[in-house]
Design an enzyme around this catalytic site. Structure first.
Site, PDB file in Angstrom:
ATOM      1  N   GLY A  13       0.347 -11.233 -11.060  1.00  0.00           N
ATOM      2  CA  GLY A  13      -0.088 -10.639  -9.610  1.00  0.00           C
ATOM      3  C   GLY A  13      -1.337 -11.131  -9.125  1.00  0.00           C
ATOM      4  O   GLY A  13      -2.381 -11.414 -10.007  1.00  0.00           O
TER       5      GLY A  13
ATOM      6  N   GLY B 118      -6.699  -7.706  -7.769  1.00  0.00           N
ATOM      7  CA  GLY B 118      -6.855  -6.529  -6.976  1.00  0.00           C
ATOM      8  C   GLY B 118      -5.487  -5.836  -6.722  1.00  0.00           C
ATOM      9  O   GLY B 118      -5.401  -4.724  -5.933  1.00  0.00           O
TER      10      GLY B 118
ATOM     11  N   GLY C  37      -3.981  -4.113  -8.856  1.00  0.00           N
ATOM     12  CA  GLY C  37      -3.806  -3.007  -9.782  1.00  0.00           C
ATOM     13  C   GLY C  37      -3.232  -3.182 -11.169  1.00  0.00           C
ATOM     14  O   GLY C  37      -2.695  -2.404 -11.865  1.00  0.00           O
TER      15      GLY C  37
ATOM     16  N   THR D 229      -5.004  -4.170 -13.966  1.00  0.00           N
ATOM     17  CA  THR D 229      -6.033  -3.504 -14.927  1.00  0.00           C
ATOM     18  C   THR D 229      -5.783  -2.136 -14.683  1.00  0.00           C
ATOM     19  O   THR D 229      -5.634  -1.449 -15.799  1.00  0.00           O
ATOM     20  CB  THR D 229      -7.369  -3.754 -14.678  1.00  0.00           C
ATOM     21  OG1 THR D 229      -7.764  -5.274 -14.221  1.00  0.00           O
ATOM     22  CG2 THR D 229      -8.252  -3.443 -15.556  1.00  0.00           C
TER      23      THR D 229
ATOM     24  N   HIS E  32      -8.644 -22.238  23.730  1.00  0.00           N
ATOM     25  CA  HIS E  32      -8.080 -22.344  22.407  1.00  0.00           C
ATOM     26  C   HIS E  32      -7.321 -20.974  21.887  1.00  0.00           C
ATOM     27  O   HIS E  32      -6.175 -21.232  21.476  1.00  0.00           O
ATOM     28  CB  HIS E  32      -9.168 -22.549  21.496  1.00  0.00           C
ATOM     29  CG  HIS E  32      -8.886 -22.794  19.921  1.00  0.00           C
ATOM     30  ND1 HIS E  32      -8.667 -23.972  19.320  1.00  0.00           N
ATOM     31  CD2 HIS E  32      -8.309 -21.777  19.226  1.00  0.00           C
ATOM     32  CE1 HIS E  32      -8.136 -23.953  18.143  1.00  0.00           C
ATOM     33  NE2 HIS E  32      -8.072 -22.590  17.915  1.00  0.00           N
ATOM     34  N   GLU E  33      -7.880 -19.984  22.131  1.00  0.00           N
ATOM     35  CA  GLU E  33      -7.334 -18.422  21.707  1.00  0.00           C
ATOM     36  C   GLU E  33      -6.173 -18.347  22.928  1.00  0.00           C
ATOM     37  O   GLU E  33      -5.261 -17.782  22.285  1.00  0.00           O
ATOM     38  CB  GLU E  33      -8.450 -17.518  21.676  1.00  0.00           C
ATOM     39  CG  GLU E  33      -9.526 -17.587  20.516  1.00  0.00           C
ATOM     40  CD  GLU E  33      -8.970 -18.204  19.074  1.00  0.00           C
ATOM     41  OE1 GLU E  33      -7.902 -17.504  18.702  1.00  0.00           O
ATOM     42  OE2 GLU E  33      -9.810 -18.799  18.555  1.00  0.00           O
TER      43      GLU E  33
END
Ligand code: ADP
Ligand code: ZN
Length: 599
Positions: free
Chosen positions: A207, A210, A212, A214, A428-429
């Site tokens: 995965g 971050g 999870g 660990t 553009h946006e």
């Protein structure tokens, strides 16, 4: 409790001694090298020359001293003993095989192997013996310095005050269920053994960083109340040759002493990627990997050691690692779904002060695709933003700002932007937003802004309120159209194009490529995965397919570009209106945007 308490000043002394030692060693080696060169009457002929001479049948006799890579060569033309040459070969084994083949092919070349006395071995290999000795000493020093045996960090589940349990892992219910089996094995191995059950030795957690992995591994140790020994794949290979393999050995030695216990190897791809026959750093990697394989095979299931390894790229791993008896179980840990995100947010909001009206579900909805670590980060950012804004508690606005900060980057209000740039960004946006407004599968626009954030000059945010597993071809094609909407708007409104679209183009091109080579969505090329590990594999399909892929990517992008163009030309008035509103207000919300489309 950590068992890793080395005195730091002791380490410093080691480092100083080591440095002095290294300098002396290097000086010595250099001096010896020059001495050796001067004393040699003749230079060795290059290896390539040697092979060439053998191929051309110029050499009569080769004398080889056992244990040395230096050869003495007698040439056919030159009768004089004085005219013997020497050469150094990289590998005696390979060389002898080569000569044998030559002989089989009818060559009359003579290979004489002399077993040499101790003294001549020494004199032939003086330099290499000295340097090997030096290397060994240095490595031993490093071992001492590092307290190698203690390198694996031990979190003793029994004594650890901040013990992690399954309660601390939000979501991931199925995964936790599967892990419970492992926990009961660690707790009562006899029960399983009596039944003749074989419990996996190695489990691969796959995965994104971050998600999870660990945390999950820790939780298993915590639940079973056993020690947790962890190490990262990159730690194994960071130092000098030979160290990685011995670290692996020590790690397992330690685990056997502490069993029952959990070994956690993070980033296993750093050591476990495919073995190659290359040299240098690669072969160092191979040694470490080989050692890991040996160790995995070496302990018995009744040692009650479970090795958990994490990776984001399981496809990169050497197949040998995944064989039965090694990491034969794979568990994929995906980024959390809506409910998972809400649960994670709940866990991390406990220690924070929130305004009463805050609905974590809303934030969970706005953060599709976020990992657990990113969610924890959002809440932390929100607390920082709230503090900076001098709020008494974290407010809705702080949280929204935090989500944006984590996704698009920090708002850059201080940057001075020319009117020309602003106008370009506005078109553009607006282009992105309007184009997607007319596409059936496109997500709703949530916010459009021309305030720069991070590296982006402006942004269009979409609502994401659905966790999806599959994406249709139509959706992907339309996503290409909205991605290109920005560039097209610049062209339509200003008859000019800019660098502002570079990221859009990058994303669009990658998407188009994936559609063809990963998802097999091209009608021309058909349902085939061309996502190969080794370009050589592509040759199976012939070179035409590569040309075809290139053409198909361009076709997809060209089609998307034309569609965006059609939409914006047909809705030129809307483009002007939205761009102007952006220039005035800088940010437009979803409601304000929708106003433009009411008749
Ligand atoms: P990985 O090993 O997959 O890179 P970690 O286990 O180190 O990820 O997770 C990083 C941090 O993110 C954890 O310390 C924890 O704070 C948080 N986190 C990730 N996933 C979860 C989860 N499912 N529940 C609670 N916290 C999580
Ligand atoms: Zn854009």
């Amino acid at each position: 409790m950590s068992k890793n308490n080395k005195k730091p000043n002791k380490n410093n002394i080691y480092i100083i001694v080591l440095c002095i030692f290294l300098i002396v060693a290097v000086a010595l080696v250099i001096a010896l090298y020059f001495m050796n060169q001067n004393s040699d009457k003749k230079e060795n002929i290059p290896y390539t020359q040697l092979i060439k001479d053998i191929e051309e049948d110029k050499i009569e006799k080769i004398e080889m001293t056992v244990g040395s890579t230096t050869l003495k060569l007698t040439y056919k033309e030159r009768e004089n003993e004085e005219d013997t040459e020497t050469a150094i070969i990289p590998n005696t084994q390979v060389f002898m095989e080569y000569i044998n083949e030559k002989k089989l092919a009818g060559s009359d070349i003579e290979l004489e192997q002399k077993s040499s006395g101790f003294f001549s071995i020494i004199s032939n290999n003086f330099l290499s013996i000295i340097s090997t000795a030096l290397m060994i000493t240095i490595v031993v020093m490093i071992f001492k310095m590092q307290g190698l045996g203690d390198k694996g960090k031990v979190y003793d589940g029994v004594e650890n005050k901040n013990k992690v349990t399954f309660e601390d892992v939000a979501g991931l219910d199925e995964e936790k269920q599967e892990m419970k089996e492992i926990v009961s094995f660690l707790k009562e191995p006899e029960r399983f053994q009596k039944m003749g059950a074989k419990i996996p030795k190695g489990i691969l957690l796959c995965g994104k960083p971050g998600t999870g992995k660990t945390l999950m591994a820790r939780a298993i140790a915590g639940e079973a109340d056993v020690p947790f020994i962890s190490m990262s794949g990159s730690e194994f290979i960071e130092m000098f040759a030979g160290l990685g393999a011995s670290r692996v050995r020590k790690l397992f030695e330690k685990a056997k002493k502490l069993a029952p216990c959990i070994i956690f190897i993070d980033e296993i791809d750093a050591i476990g990627s495919r073995r190659t026959n290359a040299s240098g750093a690669e072969s160092e990697n191979n040694q470490t990997l080989n050692q890991l394989l040996v160790e995995m095979d070496g302990f018995e299931t009744n040692d009650t050691i479970i090795v958990l390894a994490a990776t984001n790229r399981p496809e990169m791993l050497d197949k040998a690692l995944l064989r039965p008896g090694r990491f034969d179980r794979q568990i994929t840990i995906a980024p959390p779904d809506l409910r998972g995100r809400e649960e994670i947010l709940k866990i991390y909001s406990k220690e924070k002060k929130f305004a009463d009206n805050i609905d974590l579900k809303n934030i969970a909805e706005d953060t599709a695709g976020f990992t657990g670590a990113e969610l924890a980060n959002v809440l932390n950012e929100a607390a920082i933003i709230a503090t900076v804004n001098k709020h008494d508690e974290i407010q809705e606005k702080d949280l929204e700002e935090a989500v944006k900060k984590v996704t698009v980057g920090l708002e850059k209000t201080s940057r001075v932007i020319s009117d020309k740039d602003k106008k370009l960004t506005a078109y553009h946006e607006a282009g992105h937003a309007i184009v997607s407004r007319y596409l059936a599968t496109s997500l709703d626009v949530k916010e459009i802004s021309i305030i720069p954030r991070g590296v982006a000059g402006g942004y269009t945010m979409y609502k994401t309120n659905e966790d999806k597993f599959y994406i249709s071809k139509t959706e992907m094609e339309e996503r290409l159209v909205s991605l290109l909407g920005g560039r097209v708007a610049e062209k339509v409104a200003l008859d000019e194009i800019s660098t502002g679209a570079s990221n859009d183009l990058e994303v669009a091109t990658k998407l188009a490529r994936d559609m063809i080579i990963v998802y097999g969505m091209s009608d021309k090329i058909g349902p085939i995965s061309l996502k190969v590990d080794d370009p050589i594999e592509l040759e199976l399909y012939g070179h035409e397919i590569e040309d075809e892929v290139g053409k198909e990517i361009r076709r997809l992008l060209d089609t998307a570009y034309s569609r965006a163009m059609q939409i914006l030309i047909a809705n030129r008035d809307k483009l002007e209106a939205v761009a102007n509103a952006l220039l005035q207000k800088e940010t437009i919300t979803q409601e304000e945007f929708e106003e433009f489309f009411k008749v």
